[in-house]
Write a protein that holds these residues in place. Structure first.
Motif, PDB file in Angstrom:
ATOM      1  N   ARG A  95       0.866  -1.190   0.000  1.00 17.53           N
ATOM      2  CA  ARG A  95       0.000   0.000   0.000  1.00 17.53           C
ATOM      3  C   ARG A  95       0.897   1.233   0.000  1.00 17.53           C
ATOM      4  O   ARG A  95       1.767   1.361   0.849  1.00 17.53           O
ATOM      5  CB  ARG A  95      -0.859   0.007   1.272  1.00 17.53           C
ATOM      6  N   PRO A  96       0.681   2.166  -0.911  1.00 13.24           N
ATOM      7  CA  PRO A  96       1.580   3.325  -0.960  1.00 13.24           C
ATOM      8  C   PRO A  96       1.342   4.272   0.228  1.00 13.24           C
ATOM      9  O   PRO A  96       0.230   4.743   0.449  1.00 13.24           O
ATOM     10  CB  PRO A  96       1.222   4.009  -2.281  1.00 13.24           C
ATOM     11  N   VAL A  97       2.409   4.505   0.970  1.00  9.50           N
ATOM     12  CA  VAL A  97       2.373   5.394   2.135  1.00  9.50           C
ATOM     13  C   VAL A  97       2.885   6.749   1.677  1.00  9.50           C
ATOM     14  O   VAL A  97       3.850   6.825   0.918  1.00  9.50           O
ATOM     15  CB  VAL A  97       3.266   4.791   3.245  1.00  9.50           C
ATOM     16  N   VAL A 153       0.441   7.043  10.103  1.00  5.09           N
ATOM     17  CA  VAL A 153       0.853   7.207   8.700  1.00  5.09           C
ATOM     18  C   VAL A 153      -0.342   7.612   7.850  1.00  5.09           C
ATOM     19  O   VAL A 153      -1.499   7.370   8.237  1.00  5.09           O
ATOM     20  CB  VAL A 153       1.404   5.911   8.051  1.00  5.09           C
ATOM     21  N   ASP A 154      -0.033   8.197   6.699  1.00  2.00           N
ATOM     22  CA  ASP A 154      -1.071   8.489   5.708  1.00  2.00           C
ATOM     23  C   ASP A 154      -0.912   7.488   4.569  1.00  2.00           C
ATOM     24  O   ASP A 154       0.205   7.262   4.082  1.00  2.00           O
ATOM     25  CB  ASP A 154      -0.905   9.918   5.168  1.00  2.00           C
ATOM     26  N   ILE A 155      -2.022   6.916   4.156  1.00  2.00           N
ATOM     27  CA  ILE A 155      -1.973   5.881   3.114  1.00  2.00           C
ATOM     28  C   ILE A 155      -2.810   6.333   1.925  1.00  2.00           C
ATOM     29  O   ILE A 155      -3.931   6.829   2.097  1.00  2.00           O
ATOM     30  CB  ILE A 155      -2.492   4.538   3.675  1.00  2.00           C
ATOM     31  N   MET A 156      -2.286   6.158   0.732  1.00  2.00           N
ATOM     32  CA  MET A 156      -3.022   6.568  -0.476  1.00  2.00           C
ATOM     33  C   MET A 156      -4.113   5.540  -0.773  1.00  2.00           C
ATOM     34  O   MET A 156      -3.830   4.339  -0.852  1.00  2.00           O
ATOM     35  CB  MET A 156      -2.066   6.682  -1.665  1.00  2.00           C
ATOM     36  N   GLU A 157      -5.337   6.056  -0.933  1.00  2.00           N
ATOM     37  CA  GLU A 157      -6.453   5.141  -1.181  1.00  2.00           C
ATOM     38  C   GLU A 157      -6.401   4.643  -2.623  1.00  2.00           C
ATOM     39  O   GLU A 157      -6.112   5.416  -3.532  1.00  2.00           O
ATOM     40  CB  GLU A 157      -7.770   5.870  -0.920  1.00  2.00           C
ATOM     41  N   ARG A 158      -6.681   3.392  -2.830  1.00  2.00           N
ATOM     42  CA  ARG A 158      -6.680   2.843  -4.198  1.00  2.00           C
ATOM     43  C   ARG A 158      -7.802   1.817  -4.320  1.00  2.00           C
ATOM     44  O   ARG A 158      -8.348   1.366  -3.314  1.00  2.00           O
ATOM     45  CB  ARG A 158      -5.318   2.237  -4.547  1.00  2.00           C
ATOM     46  N   PHE A 159      -8.129   1.485  -5.548  1.00  2.00           N
ATOM     47  CA  PHE A 159      -9.157   0.465  -5.746  1.00  2.00           C
ATOM     48  C   PHE A 159      -8.774  -0.399  -6.947  1.00  2.00           C
ATOM     49  O   PHE A 159      -7.882  -0.055  -7.718  1.00  2.00           O
ATOM     50  CB  PHE A 159     -10.540   1.113  -5.958  1.00  2.00           C
ATOM     51  N   THR A 160      -9.450  -1.527  -7.057  1.00  2.00           N
ATOM     52  CA  THR A 160      -9.176  -2.406  -8.181  1.00  2.00           C
ATOM     53  C   THR A 160     -10.501  -2.743  -8.869  1.00  2.00           C
ATOM     54  O   THR A 160     -11.518  -2.902  -8.192  1.00  2.00           O
ATOM     55  CB  THR A 160      -8.455  -3.698  -7.721  1.00  2.00           C
ATOM     56  N   PHE A 201      -5.485   4.772  -8.203  1.00  2.00           N
ATOM     57  CA  PHE A 201      -5.644   5.652  -7.042  1.00  2.00           C
ATOM     58  C   PHE A 201      -6.946   6.427  -7.151  1.00  2.00           C
ATOM     59  O   PHE A 201      -7.343   6.852  -8.237  1.00  2.00           O
ATOM     60  CB  PHE A 201      -4.466   6.616  -6.943  1.00  2.00           C
ATOM     61  N   THR A 202      -7.582   6.628  -5.999  1.00  2.00           N
ATOM     62  CA  THR A 202      -8.824   7.413  -6.007  1.00  2.00           C
ATOM     63  C   THR A 202      -8.501   8.902  -5.887  1.00  2.00           C
ATOM     64  O   THR A 202      -9.377   9.742  -6.090  1.00  2.00           O
ATOM     65  CB  THR A 202      -9.713   7.041  -4.810  1.00  2.00           C
TER      66      THR A 202
END
Ligand SMILES: Cc1ncc(COP(=O)(O)O)c(C=O)c1O
Length: 560
Positions: free
Chosen positions: A134-136, A144-151, A160-161
């Protein structure tokens, strides 16, 4: 299924050395397993060998409940059957295949990838792949902040959203002492060094890459470890994989713990030495190999081994176990072997002074021939070191591939390590470092105790900040990671091939930077998800005695 049970049930007795060193003994109330007394202590050992360990050694590896083991195997069985079915559908182009396929002109080549691992990745790992990488997009601090993503293709690709999941409590980074920061004295000092020296060195130590910062760091590391000299490297992994071949070669014997890190395994293989594996932290198994090596010598010729090198780690990063160092040292002295200790996870994180497993057991660092460690964890930096006698370090400076062929450490990184190490040593004139070390020990015990009390199966040593929580079933790996992230807790889940196939787990890393509130929040969410996914497998039940302040005796154990 239990692979080993070198510890004891929580709340049981501490182990004593002779049971492991000299084989069996009569047991008061337990069975003998892997050469260790389970839930029991030999009375004569208490008298004879109590002196070897200056502190209690509590380590637990509760057996997998039979029903859970059966269900886990069934789960893998069903997934495997579906995998074969889907591979069949893909081969007949009934199901779309996202996997890379061989080029038409290479059709008659043998497959490039190992079949089972490829099958596992395609059909099992793909289902839960969203839990990894997961991209931080922040400092790997206590949050931490994590970049939201979907498949939209079942985890084969992600998009990425554009949103960021902010303030996730970080229970996964190896930031044991909380030095991974973008503000404060370490970051400020590193920023000054960045301006002065730049970010890169552009040369090896033997050529133009030997900076005063590196020499300063090496003197400090030697002082910190209590050894004559030290050498530092730009990468922890390469410190092992490139230095072991400089120390051992053909005609040498390497005795390696079965759960040693990949970098140690690679180093041992590259060395060309003969490698023999002993059971994890099992002193009887190690002694047997040592004895056989001395008695029989090299295969065929029976000439004595040129050198015997024992490879162990301080804290094992998947088990949360701590090496039985006093016993290993006793054995290495008895059989005149050399000892290589990898302190990647234990340096900074163990011992009253944060000086690792040697400090934890109150031993003499000079009893360990090669002290290795990394700066990637407790120091919030990057790179690795080797410490030892001056002769050893002078030898490595000439013979190690990572000195001769790898670019040396980036100066701001060296400064980050210097400032954090000085802080731990108290050389900055404050008690901040010591407080962090104490805070980590306190957080670790609290977190482990609370999880055990909730009924989870927790592996490892009660003092280890690496805390594995057993999940077992493949479907629960993905579900646990996702449910925890939904509740803003970032966790690392681990499965095959990093663990045995049925021993999947979540691996928490406790940090001194975690406040009590953060730990309590994480614990309450873990408990919630534990109930949801039915993860509270333990048969040991701990009843907290709440009318007393928290200490080692705050819990009483009852067993169903
Ligand atoms: C025991 C052990 N040794 C060596 C390494 C490699 O260190 P680095 O990540 O600093 O390259 C690791 C990494 O986690 C480790 O756990």
């Amino acid at each position: 299924m239990p692979r080993y049970s070198t510890g004891e049930a929580p709340g049981g007795h501490s182990y004593l050395q002779k049971a492991a060193m000299n084989g069996s003994c009569k047991i008061e109330n337990g069975g003998l397993k892997n050469g260790y007394v389970k839930n029991g202590v030999c009375p004569e050992d208490r008298i004879l060998n109590g002196g070897l360990y200056k502190r209690p050694f509590h380590e637990a590896f509760e057996e997998t409940p039979m029903l859970v083991a059966v269900l886990t195997y069934m789960g893998y069985g069903i997934l495997t059957l579906f995998g074969y079915l889907r591979d069949f559908l893909r081969a007949w182009k009934i199901e779309k295949c996202h996997n890379a396929t061989e080029r038409e002109d290479q059709r008659d080549f043998v497959p490039l990838y190992q079949d089972f691992e490829n099958f596992y990745t395609r059909n099992l790992y793909m289902r839960i792949r969203d839990n990894w990488n997961r991209p931080v997009c922040s400092v790997p601090g206590e949050r931490v902040d994590i970049m939201e993503r979907f498949t939209d293709d079942y985890n084969w690709t992600f998009k990425f959203t554009g949103r960021v999941i902010k303030g996730v409590i970080n229970m996964g980074s190896y930031n044991y002492l909380g030095f991974a920061q973008n503000s404060g004295f370490c970051a400020e000092a590193s920023a000054v060094v960045l301006q002065q020296y730049g970010g890169g060195v552009c040369s090896t130590r033997q050529e133009m890459g030997n900076l005063d910062k590196h020499e300063e760091l090496e003197h400090l590391v030697a002082e910190f470890l209590g050894v004559d000299a030290a050498m530092t490297y730009g990468m922890g992994f390469a410190t092992n994989s490139m230095n072991i071949p400089a120390l051992a070669g053909k005609g040498c014997l390497i005795l390696s713990d079965e759960l040693n890190h990949a970098s140690l395994v690679l180093g041992a293989r590259l060395s060309g030495a003969t490698i023999r594996i002993f059971k994890h932290n099992n002193m009887q198994s190690l002694e047997k190999l040592l004895r056989d090596a001395i008695v029989h010598g090299q295969p065929r010729t029976h000439r004595p081994w040129r050198k015997i090198l024992i490879l162990v780690e301080g804290i094992y990063s998947m088990e949360g176990s701590i090496v039985r160092l006093p016993e290993v040292i006793a054995l290495k002295k008895k059989y005149k072997a050399y000892l290589y200790l990898d302190e990647a996870h234990s340096i900074g994180a163990l011992g009253p002074n944060g000086r690792g497993v040697v400090d934890y057991f109150g031993l003499d660092p000079r009893d360990v021939d090669i002290m290795m460690g990394t700066f990637t964890k407790s120091f919030g930096g990057a790179g690795g070191y080797i410490g030892g006698s001056k002769v050893l370090i002078d030898y490595l400076r000439k013979h190690s591939h990572s000195t001769a062929y790898a670019t040396s450490m980036s100066p701001p990184v060296a400064e980050q390590i210097i400032t954090s190490m000085k802080c731990i040593m108290g050389a900055d004139g404050t008690s901040l470092g010591r407080e962090r070390v104490e805070q980590l020990a306190e957080n670790t015990r609290y977190f482990r105790r609370r999880l055990t009390e909730m009924g989870f199966i927790i592996y490892g040593n009660s003092d280890s900040p690496v805390v594995p929580l057993m999940l077992y079933m493949p479907a629960k790996i993905g579900a646990f990671g996702r449910e925890m992230l939904k509740r803003h807790i970032g966790v690392v889940v681990v499965g095959f091939p990093a663990t045995p196939i049925i021993e999947s787990r979540a691996r928490f890393c406790v940090s001194a930077a975690h406040t009590k509130e953060m730990l309590d929040e994480a614990l309450s969410k873990i408990s919630e998800v534990g109930d949801l996914l039915q993860l509270k497998y333990s048969r040991h039940h701990f009843v907290p005695l709440l009318d007393r302040p928290f200490d080692e005796t705050t819990y009483e154990e009852t067993e169903d």
